[in-house]
Design an enzyme around this catalytic site. Structure first.
Site, PDB file in Angstrom:
ATOM      1  N   HIS A 270      -1.269  -5.796   1.773  1.00  0.00           N
ATOM      2  CA  HIS A 270      -2.486  -6.598   1.672  1.00  0.00           C
ATOM      3  C   HIS A 270      -2.144  -7.896   0.947  1.00  0.00           C
ATOM      4  CE1 HIS A 270      -5.842  -3.561   2.567  1.00  0.00           C
ATOM      5  NE2 HIS A 270      -6.161  -4.659   3.223  1.00  0.00           N
TER       6      HIS A 270
ATOM      7  N   ARG B 258     -18.213  -1.729   5.059  1.00  0.00           N
ATOM      8  CA  ARG B 258     -19.308  -2.382   4.354  1.00  0.00           C
ATOM      9  C   ARG B 258     -19.969  -3.431   5.229  1.00  0.00           C
ATOM     10  NH1 ARG B 258     -18.152  -4.541  -1.558  1.00  0.00           N
ATOM     11  NH2 ARG B 258     -16.434  -3.099  -1.767  1.00  0.00           N
TER      12      ARG B 258
ATOM     13  N   CYS C  31      -8.146  -2.299   7.898  1.00  0.00           N
ATOM     14  CA  CYS C  31      -6.738  -2.257   7.480  1.00  0.00           C
ATOM     15  C   CYS C  31      -6.272  -0.824   7.230  1.00  0.00           C
ATOM     16  CB  CYS C  31      -6.518  -3.110   6.224  1.00  0.00           C
ATOM     17  SG  CYS C  31      -6.589  -4.869   6.582  1.00  0.00           S
TER      18      CYS C  31
ATOM     19  N   GLU D 168       0.822  -1.210   0.000  1.00  0.00           N
ATOM     20  CA  GLU D 168       0.000   0.000   0.000  1.00  0.00           C
ATOM     21  C   GLU D 168       0.858   1.263   0.000  1.00  0.00           C
ATOM     22  OE1 GLU D 168      -3.063  -0.122  -0.552  1.00  0.00           O
ATOM     23  OE2 GLU D 168      -3.543  -2.216  -0.118  1.00  0.00           O
TER      24      GLU D 168
END
Ligand code: PCA
Length: 219
Positions: free
Chosen positions: A171, A94, A147, A84
């Site tokens: 990730h 979500r 995360c 990242e």
């Protein structure tokens, strides 16, 4: 003359979430050696909970005072190890976290920067993984769930306290054992991801400045 104390690297992985029984991020971290490139590797398992995730890791940073922090998390559906680039100051879930907390469009740190760049050499880490034969890429979003929350919180903590600690996030795809019940879903073998993690951590230990390599995305 006394020898310099070995440098320390804090490596974290998450607990399972979203109905999975394992989280490959922790399986990878658990399998890492305790010493790499002369550095002590400290391992920490992190709850998939807003707030608690940051608390757990920042407390450990204050205790261990690592030179480098690399956090790992599962990104089910991705096909490559993704290093990242950035963390943003927003929680927009979500699904609820493991404590049942659902956050929609909430800032992580009131008055904090809109975003922080990770301070590890992301391109060098991707290149090191590719050299080890592990599919890897730069990612320009860590999402808006726990995360991103964690790496934002870690970078914010480092900025507020003016620490010299460098921090990054990787990730990882599902492990193969997780896709037996999922069709057309990418996965990597755990052994491949462990090799990738070792290569990426070694690169982060070795170099502060990044390499100028192609690795952006068009969209
Ligand atoms: N992945 C989630 C949270 C924990 C994990 O391993 C995420 O990408 O936000």
């Amino acid at each position: 003359m006394s020898a310099k104390p070995p440098r320390k690297v804090l490596v974290t992985g998450f607990m399972p979430f979203g109905g999975e029984s394992v989280n490959p991020s922790w399986e990878i971290v658990k399998a890492l050696p305790d010493v790499m490139g002369g550095c002590r590797i400290e391992k920490l398992k992190v709850p998939v909970e807003f707030g608690q995730a940051i608390e757990t890791v920042t407390q450990m940073i204050d205790r261990v005072k690592p030179d480098v922090v690399i956090c790992f998390g599962q990104a089910g559906g991705r096909s490559r190890m993704s290093v990242e680039r950035v963390a943003v100051n927003i929680d927009d879930a979500r699904m609820p976290d493991n404590a049942g907390v659902m956050r929609i469009d909430q800032t992580i740190a009131a008055g904090g920067a809109a975003a922080y760049f990770c301070s590890v050499p992301i391109k060098a880490m991707v290149a090191a993984m590719a050299k080890a034969g592990v599919p890897a890429e730069v990612s320009n979003t860590a999402g808006t769930y726990v995360c991103n929350h964690l790496i934002y919180g870690v970078l914010h903590h480092i900025a507020l306290r003016r620490l010299t600690t460098r921090a990054g996030f990787i990730h990882v795809p599902y492990a193969e054992s997780q896709i037996l019940d999922k069709r057309d879903t990418p996965a990597l073998a755990l052994s491949t991801m462990i090799a990738g993690a070792k290569a990426a951590i070694a690169a982060a230990i070795r170099r502060k400045a990044d390499l100028k390599l192609v690795g952006g995305s068009l969209h």
